[in-house]
Design a protein around this motif. Structure first.
Motif, short mmCIF file in Angstrom:
data_model
loop_
_atom_site.label_atom_id
_atom_site.label_comp_id
_atom_site.label_asym_id
_atom_site.label_seq_id
_atom_site.Cartn_x
_atom_site.Cartn_y
_atom_site.Cartn_z
N TYR A 45 0.82 -1.21 0.00
CA TYR A 45 0.00 0.00 0.00
C TYR A 45 0.86 1.26 0.00
N LEU A 46 2.11 1.14 0.42
CA LEU A 46 2.97 2.32 0.51
C LEU A 46 3.38 2.85 -0.85
N TYR A 47 3.23 2.07 -1.90
CA TYR A 47 3.63 2.56 -3.22
C TYR A 47 2.78 3.75 -3.66
N THR A 48 1.51 3.73 -3.38
CA THR A 48 0.64 4.82 -3.82
C THR A 48 0.98 6.14 -3.15
N PRO A 49 1.13 6.22 -1.81
CA PRO A 49 1.53 7.51 -1.24
C PRO A 49 2.92 7.94 -1.66
N LEU A 50 3.76 6.98 -2.04
CA LEU A 50 5.12 7.36 -2.46
C LEU A 50 5.12 8.15 -3.76
N PHE A 51 4.06 8.06 -4.56
CA PHE A 51 3.98 8.93 -5.75
C PHE A 51 3.95 10.38 -5.30
N GLY A 52 3.19 10.68 -4.25
CA GLY A 52 3.17 12.03 -3.70
C GLY A 52 4.52 12.43 -3.15
N ALA A 53 5.17 11.49 -2.43
CA ALA A 53 6.50 11.78 -1.89
C ALA A 53 7.51 12.02 -3.01
N ALA A 54 7.40 11.28 -4.10
CA ALA A 54 8.31 11.49 -5.24
C ALA A 54 8.10 12.87 -5.85
N LEU A 55 6.85 13.29 -5.94
CA LEU A 55 6.55 14.63 -6.47
C LEU A 55 7.14 15.71 -5.56
N ILE A 56 7.01 15.53 -4.26
CA ILE A 56 7.59 16.48 -3.30
C ILE A 56 9.10 16.52 -3.46
N LEU A 57 9.72 15.36 -3.50
CA LEU A 57 11.18 15.29 -3.63
C LEU A 57 11.64 15.93 -4.93
N ALA A 58 10.95 15.64 -6.02
CA ALA A 58 11.33 16.24 -7.31
C ALA A 58 11.20 17.76 -7.27
N ARG A 59 10.15 18.24 -6.61
CA ARG A 59 9.94 19.70 -6.53
C ARG A 59 11.02 20.36 -5.69
N LEU A 60 11.49 19.67 -4.65
CA LEU A 60 12.53 20.25 -3.80
C LEU A 60 13.92 20.14 -4.43
N ILE A 61 14.18 19.06 -5.16
CA ILE A 61 15.49 18.87 -5.78
C ILE A 61 15.61 19.66 -7.08
N GLY A 62 14.49 19.85 -7.78
CA GLY A 62 14.51 20.52 -9.09
C GLY A 62 15.26 21.85 -9.10
N PRO A 63 14.93 22.78 -8.21
CA PRO A 63 15.64 24.07 -8.24
C PRO A 63 17.14 23.93 -7.96
N ALA A 64 17.50 23.03 -7.06
CA ALA A 64 18.92 22.83 -6.77
C ALA A 64 19.64 22.26 -7.98
N LEU A 65 18.99 21.36 -8.67
CA LEU A 65 19.57 20.77 -9.88
C LEU A 65 19.69 21.81 -10.99
N ALA A 66 18.68 22.65 -11.12
CA ALA A 66 18.70 23.70 -12.15
C ALA A 66 19.81 24.72 -11.91
N ALA A 67 20.20 24.89 -10.65
CA ALA A 67 21.23 25.88 -10.31
C ALA A 67 22.64 25.39 -10.63
N LEU A 68 22.81 24.12 -10.89
CA LEU A 68 24.14 23.58 -11.19
C LEU A 68 24.64 24.08 -12.53
N ARG A 69 25.88 24.46 -12.59
CA ARG A 69 26.53 24.88 -13.82
C ARG A 69 27.83 24.12 -13.97
N PRO A 70 28.29 23.77 -15.08
CA PRO A 70 27.69 23.88 -16.41
C PRO A 70 26.62 22.81 -16.62
N ALA A 71 26.05 22.84 -17.81
CA ALA A 71 24.96 21.92 -18.14
C ALA A 71 25.40 20.46 -18.04
N ARG A 72 26.66 20.21 -18.32
CA ARG A 72 27.18 18.84 -18.26
C ARG A 72 27.11 18.32 -16.82
#
Length: 188
Positions: A45-72
């Motif tokens: 049953y934990l797989y279903t709520p983990l979709f929400g947790a994955a969305l939260i994690l992606a939203r929190l990591i996304g800006p940090a990942l976007a700030a990395l330079r260079p693109a490589r």
């Protein structure tokens, strides 16, 4: 966990971040019933709520990942995260297949149906197949009896599971089976 959740909810409310709010809502919606019905907490049953947790994690990591330079560098970190996610998913699936009885239900159901077909290639009209106690596991393995009825489409039997669904009155013949832990066997 409670302090972290409260902090994340506060952060989300202050930022009016709809993506985080949706992820938190998804997570809470699917996990909340377990708080009130803990006997229904199964690992799968934990797989279903983990979709929400994955969305939260992606939203929190996304800006940090976007700030990395260079693109490589950004591409390497994103690739490493994706590989780590895939490795963790593969390890989780392997663990569940090895330890979770629910993952083995399809094979168990097929073995049980094979026993029924071998014992009764055809069933007389009005037959009952009764599974004696304990019948909880076979009840789920055979899809609440639907698999047995589908196995005999021309003469669908009545299927009962002792303690879960009582047998109907005066239905004959009655064939009784018990769960052995791997398949079923006739009860004399």
């Amino acid at each position: 966990a409670a302090a972290g959740s409260a902090a994340l909810v506060t952060y989300t409310a202050l930022r009016h971040d709809r993506v985080l709010l949706f992820g938190l809502g998804w997570f809470a919606l699917y996990l909340a019933p377990v708080v009130f019905l803990p006997e229904h907490l199964f690992r799968y049953y934990l797989y279903t709520p983990l979709f929400g947790a994955a969305l939260i994690l992606a939203r929190l990591i996304g800006p940090a990942l976007a700030a990395l330079r260079p693109a490589r560098t950004r591409a390497l970190v994103a690739g490493a995260l994706a590989l780590a996610f895939l490795a963790a998913s593969a390890a989780g699936v392997a663990t569940e297949l090895a330890t979770n009885p629910t993952m083995a239900q399809a094979a168990q159901g097929q073995r049980a149906l094979a026993v029924l077909r071998a014992d009764h290639p055809t069933l007389p009209r009005g037959a009952t197949i009764e599974f004696v106690a304990p019948a909880d596991h076979i009840y789920y393995v055979l899809g609440y009896g639907a698999a047995v009825r589908l196995a005999y489409p021309n003469t669908p039997p009545t299927v009962s599971f002792d303690g879960i669904t009582p047998p109907p009155a005066a239905r004959v013949p009655v064939y009784r089976y018990r769960w052995t832990g791997a398949t079923i066997e006739p009860v004399p």
